[in-house]
Design a protein around this motif. Structure first.
Motif, PDB file in Angstrom:
ATOM      1  N   MET A   1       4.244 -34.606  56.702  1.00 12.38           N
ATOM      2  CA  MET A   1       3.392 -34.952  57.842  1.00 12.38           C
ATOM      3  C   MET A   1       2.574 -36.193  57.499  1.00 12.38           C
ATOM      4  N   SER A   2       2.614 -37.229  58.347  1.00  9.87           N
ATOM      5  CA  SER A   2       1.813 -38.424  58.124  1.00  9.87           C
ATOM      6  C   SER A   2       0.372 -38.154  58.534  1.00  9.87           C
ATOM      7  N   ASP A   3      -0.535 -38.986  58.038  1.00 15.43           N
ATOM      8  CA  ASP A   3      -1.942 -38.815  58.376  1.00 15.43           C
ATOM      9  C   ASP A   3      -2.154 -39.001  59.873  1.00 15.43           C
ATOM     10  N   PHE A   4      -3.065 -38.202  60.419  1.00 14.10           N
ATOM     11  CA  PHE A   4      -3.476 -38.336  61.822  1.00 14.10           C
ATOM     12  C   PHE A   4      -4.879 -38.916  61.853  1.00 14.10           C
ATOM     13  N   ILE A   5      -5.077 -39.926  62.679  1.00 16.71           N
ATOM     14  CA  ILE A   5      -6.410 -40.457  62.959  1.00 16.71           C
ATOM     15  C   ILE A   5      -6.526 -40.598  64.473  1.00 16.71           C
ATOM     16  N   ALA A   6      -7.540 -39.971  65.047  1.00 14.65           N
ATOM     17  CA  ALA A   6      -7.727 -40.038  66.496  1.00 14.65           C
ATOM     18  C   ALA A   6      -7.979 -41.484  66.908  1.00 14.65           C
ATOM     19  N   TYR A  99      -9.358 -36.522  62.021  1.00 11.51           N
ATOM     20  CA  TYR A  99      -8.474 -36.923  60.936  1.00 11.51           C
ATOM     21  C   TYR A  99      -7.796 -35.682  60.357  1.00 11.51           C
ATOM     22  N   TYR A 100      -6.517 -35.837  59.993  1.00 10.19           N
ATOM     23  CA  TYR A 100      -5.850 -34.826  59.176  1.00 10.19           C
ATOM     24  C   TYR A 100      -4.916 -35.535  58.194  1.00 10.19           C
ATOM     25  N   GLY A 101      -4.941 -35.070  56.938  1.00  9.54           N
ATOM     26  CA  GLY A 101      -4.018 -35.600  55.943  1.00  9.54           C
ATOM     27  C   GLY A 101      -3.858 -34.619  54.802  1.00  9.54           C
ATOM     28  N   GLN A 102      -2.750 -34.714  54.094  1.00  8.50           N
ATOM     29  CA  GLN A 102      -2.525 -33.872  52.917  1.00  8.50           C
ATOM     30  C   GLN A 102      -1.765 -34.670  51.864  1.00  8.50           C
ATOM     31  N   ARG A 103      -2.022 -34.334  50.596  1.00  8.76           N
ATOM     32  CA  ARG A 103      -1.412 -35.037  49.478  1.00  8.76           C
ATOM     33  C   ARG A 103      -1.137 -34.062  48.337  1.00  8.76           C
ATOM     34  N   GLN A 104      -0.109 -34.352  47.575  1.00 13.33           N
ATOM     35  CA  GLN A 104       0.152 -33.663  46.314  1.00 13.33           C
ATOM     36  C   GLN A 104      -0.471 -34.524  45.216  1.00 13.33           C
ATOM     37  N   VAL A 105      -1.512 -34.010  44.541  1.00  9.97           N
ATOM     38  CA  VAL A 105      -2.241 -34.784  43.535  1.00  9.97           C
ATOM     39  C   VAL A 105      -2.469 -33.922  42.295  1.00  9.97           C
ATOM     40  N   ASP A 106      -1.962 -34.365  41.147  1.00  8.61           N
ATOM     41  CA  ASP A 106      -2.193 -33.668  39.874  1.00  8.61           C
ATOM     42  C   ASP A 106      -1.875 -32.172  39.971  1.00  8.61           C
ATOM     43  N   GLY A 107      -0.767 -31.867  40.601  1.00  7.54           N
ATOM     44  CA  GLY A 107      -0.348 -30.476  40.702  1.00  7.54           C
ATOM     45  C   GLY A 107      -1.048 -29.677  41.776  1.00  7.54           C
ATOM     46  N   GLU A 108      -1.919 -30.329  42.558  1.00  8.78           N
ATOM     47  CA  GLU A 108      -2.625 -29.648  43.653  1.00  8.78           C
ATOM     48  C   GLU A 108      -2.109 -30.145  44.999  1.00  8.78           C
ATOM     49  N   LEU A 109      -1.979 -29.238  45.938  1.00  3.08           N
ATOM     50  CA  LEU A 109      -1.709 -29.635  47.311  1.00  3.08           C
ATOM     51  C   LEU A 109      -3.057 -29.688  48.039  1.00  3.08           C
ATOM     52  N   ARG A 110      -3.526 -30.904  48.267  1.00  2.00           N
ATOM     53  CA  ARG A 110      -4.829 -31.113  48.877  1.00  2.00           C
ATOM     54  C   ARG A 110      -4.665 -31.412  50.367  1.00  2.00           C
ATOM     55  N   ALA A 111      -5.627 -30.946  51.151  1.00  8.33           N
ATOM     56  CA  ALA A 111      -5.608 -31.210  52.593  1.00  8.33           C
ATOM     57  C   ALA A 111      -7.030 -31.420  53.082  1.00  8.33           C
TER      58      ALA A 111
END
Length: 250
Positions: A1-6, A99-111
């Motif tokens: 999913m790509s980042d969402f920005i209103a 805004y909505y976004g998520q990333r895989q960073v250092d073994g964490e799934l961040r949102a």
């Protein structure tokens, strides 16, 4: 999913250098709650004010929900964001995503999920606590706004799943009130007709202890779009009463 920005907030975020995931994640903010832990991770809510506008920024890491469609799990905010966007497309009044976004960073799934703060709005719980000092006209306007919100929700084919006073926000507008919903995590399609409708409405009426019989009839009249003394309202009062009795004797 790509980042969402209103679209309405893109320029504001960009002007503060906050239209990127890493910038929002690193921004020092004061939390408004204790962290939720479990699900293998954590989740927390922060307040953010930009140029006089208020927002809530929610961050989480490895805080996942698992479904048949997503057995490996996804951030709970992903589902919440989809539901917010779904309500927007259905024109159901509800909180707005910025805004909505998520990333895989250092073994964490961040949102992260950012929404507009409902400054100037009051939840129904707060209004119920003041019920004794509000006027009869305010009572009627609040009850009617809640009933119309419920009608809009169900006519759009959705069940909220947590239709409680703390999740209904209202704001006076002239001699009436506007109403909208928050906490869309448990929303789902309305599949079972009247049964789903009754199950969605009964918790609200059970928790709205300050409402008298007349208020309940006013709510149902607005929900059904019929006069308050109609046989339809009588029938729904009986249905909801049976549901409440069933819940209280379980």
């Amino acid at each position: 999913m790509s980042d969402f920005i209103a679209e309405a907030d893109g320029k504001l975020l960009h002007s503060h250098g906050l239209d990127r995931f890493d910038a929002l994640w690193a921004l020092p903010l004061e939390a408004v709650d204790e962290p939720n832990t479990g699900r293998g991770g954590w989740s927390r809510v922060f307040r953010l004010d930009l140029d006089g506008q208020g927002f809530y920024l929610k961050r989480q890491a490895n805080y996942l929900t698992r479904t048949l469609r997503r057995p490996l799990g996804e951030p709970t905010f992903a589902r919440e964001f989809r539901n917010i966007d779904h309500y927007r497309k259905l024109a159901i009044p509800a909180l707005q995503a910025v805004y909505y976004g998520q990333r895989q960073v250092d073994g964490e799934l961040r949102a992260m999920l950012m929404t507009r703060a409902l400054d100037g709005w009051t939840d129904l719980d707060g209004l119920l606590a003041q019920w004794a000092i509000l006027t009869a006209a305010q009572h009627r306007a609040i009850v009617r706004a809640c009933g119309e919100l419920a009608r809009t929700l169900h006519d759009a084919g959705q069940v909220h799943g947590c239709f409680y006073p703390k999740h209904i926000f209202l704001r006076a507008s002239g001699d009436r009130y506007l109403a909208q919903l928050i906490d869309l995590e448990k929303t789902r399609p309305l599949l079972f007709g009247q049964r789903d409708r009754v199950r969605d409405l009964e918790p609200l009426l059970r928790r709205a202890g300050a409402w008298g019989a007349g208020d309940v009839r006013g709510f149902l009249a607005a929900y059904l779009n019929v006069p308050g003394d109609s046989a339809q309202v009588d029938a729904w009062v009986a249905r909801l009463g049976r549901r409440r009795s069933h819940k209280e004797t379980r």
